[in-house]
Design a protein around this motif. Structure first.
Motif, short mmCIF file in Angstrom:
data_model
loop_
_atom_site.label_atom_id
_atom_site.label_comp_id
_atom_site.label_asym_id
_atom_site.label_seq_id
_atom_site.Cartn_x
_atom_site.Cartn_y
_atom_site.Cartn_z
N UNK A 25 -71.81 61.40 82.64
CA UNK A 25 -72.22 61.38 84.16
C UNK A 25 -72.67 62.72 84.65
N UNK A 26 -72.34 63.69 84.11
CA UNK A 26 -72.93 64.95 84.46
C UNK A 26 -74.52 65.13 83.93
N UNK A 27 -74.81 64.36 83.08
CA UNK A 27 -76.36 64.37 82.64
C UNK A 27 -77.40 64.62 84.00
N UNK A 28 -77.17 63.83 84.91
CA UNK A 28 -78.06 63.72 86.03
C UNK A 28 -77.91 65.34 86.76
N UNK A 29 -76.90 65.72 86.77
CA UNK A 29 -76.62 67.03 87.58
C UNK A 29 -77.45 68.17 86.64
N UNK A 30 -77.35 67.95 85.40
CA UNK A 30 -78.05 69.01 84.36
C UNK A 30 -79.59 68.87 84.62
N UNK A 31 -79.96 67.57 84.58
CA UNK A 31 -81.47 67.38 84.71
C UNK A 31 -82.01 68.00 86.03
N UNK A 32 -81.14 68.05 87.01
CA UNK A 32 -81.64 68.19 88.45
C UNK A 32 -81.48 70.10 88.41
N UNK A 33 -80.60 70.62 87.60
CA UNK A 33 -80.59 71.91 87.48
C UNK A 33 -81.80 72.43 86.77
N UNK A 71 -83.69 69.95 67.89
CA UNK A 71 -83.57 68.74 68.80
C UNK A 71 -83.09 69.26 70.18
N UNK A 72 -82.38 70.30 70.11
CA UNK A 72 -81.82 70.99 71.50
C UNK A 72 -81.14 69.93 72.06
N UNK A 73 -81.37 69.69 73.45
CA UNK A 73 -80.38 68.75 74.09
C UNK A 73 -80.62 66.96 73.85
N UNK A 74 -81.91 66.87 73.17
CA UNK A 74 -82.31 65.38 72.99
C UNK A 74 -81.47 64.43 72.28
N UNK A 75 -80.82 65.24 71.42
CA UNK A 75 -79.61 64.35 70.46
C UNK A 75 -78.36 64.27 71.42
N UNK A 76 -78.04 65.27 72.17
CA UNK A 76 -76.84 65.42 72.78
C UNK A 76 -77.00 64.24 74.20
N UNK A 77 -78.06 64.11 74.46
CA UNK A 77 -78.10 63.19 75.57
C UNK A 77 -78.41 61.72 75.06
N UNK A 78 -79.03 61.58 73.89
CA UNK A 78 -79.08 60.24 73.23
C UNK A 78 -77.69 59.78 72.95
#
Length: 185
Positions: A25-33, A71-78
């Protein structure tokens, strides 16, 4: 202050667990930041696997392998985007996700077997416990700990307030040029 140097970005440590629905759920906040601050804010993944999620420790190891492979955050987000699959499938899901992202899946499998990233996970977890992290997501910015495990309400705004203050203190309230190369994922 350890979070700031005139040339570098403000650091936001995100204590996260990849089997955690609240972290998803926090991913949208991280994207906005990231959108708002660009390279003036370095978002660092810090691992805090919880015992209640049996695949979270393996997922943290896999995230470190993804970082090694660029991969940085791509794997984490997947992975966070499919926590239910991780819950059902476990380690094979982590290897499958790596393959889907074009990473070296064989190396992921080997890393999970040989435990090459365990010390990083253990160190993050120990540091998290030492600073009072009890759940995920928890954010640390400017020396302030913000617990998102209880509620995400208002956290992004609070992070923005702190980031804006830190950037203003160094004379970088506008379009600064941090060099955030980041550690971790």
């Amino acid at each position: 202050m350890s979070d700031s140097s005139p040339a570098g970005p403000v650091v936001l440590d995100v204590w996260c667990e990849l089997q955690c629905p609240d972290c998803r759920a926090a991913l949208s906040d991280l994207h906005a930041l990231r959108e708002r601050y660009g390279d003036r804010l370095e978002t660092r993944l810090r691992h805090f696997p919880l015992e209640k999620h049996k695949h979270s420790f393996a997922a943290a190891q896999a995230a470190e392998e993804a970082a090694v492979q660029g991969s940085d955050w791509a794997f984490v987000e997947a992975v966070l985007g499919r926590v239910e699959e991780l819950d059902r499938k476990g380690e094979p899901f982590l290897v499958e996700t790596a393959r889907e992202l074009g990473l070296d899946a064989e190396e992921f499998d080997t890393a999970l077997i040989d435990g090459r990233h365990i010390l990083i996970i253990d160190a993050d977890q120990a540091e998290g416990k030492a600073i009072g992290v009890t759940g995920t997501p928890t954010y640390v910015i400017g020396g302030e700990r913000l617990d998102g495990g209880k509620s995400q309400e208002g956290l992004r705004e609070r992070i923005e307030e702190i980031a804006d203050r830190l950037l203003a203190e160094r004379g970088d309230a506008g379009a600064g040029t941090g060099t955030g190369t980041g550690t971790g994922v």
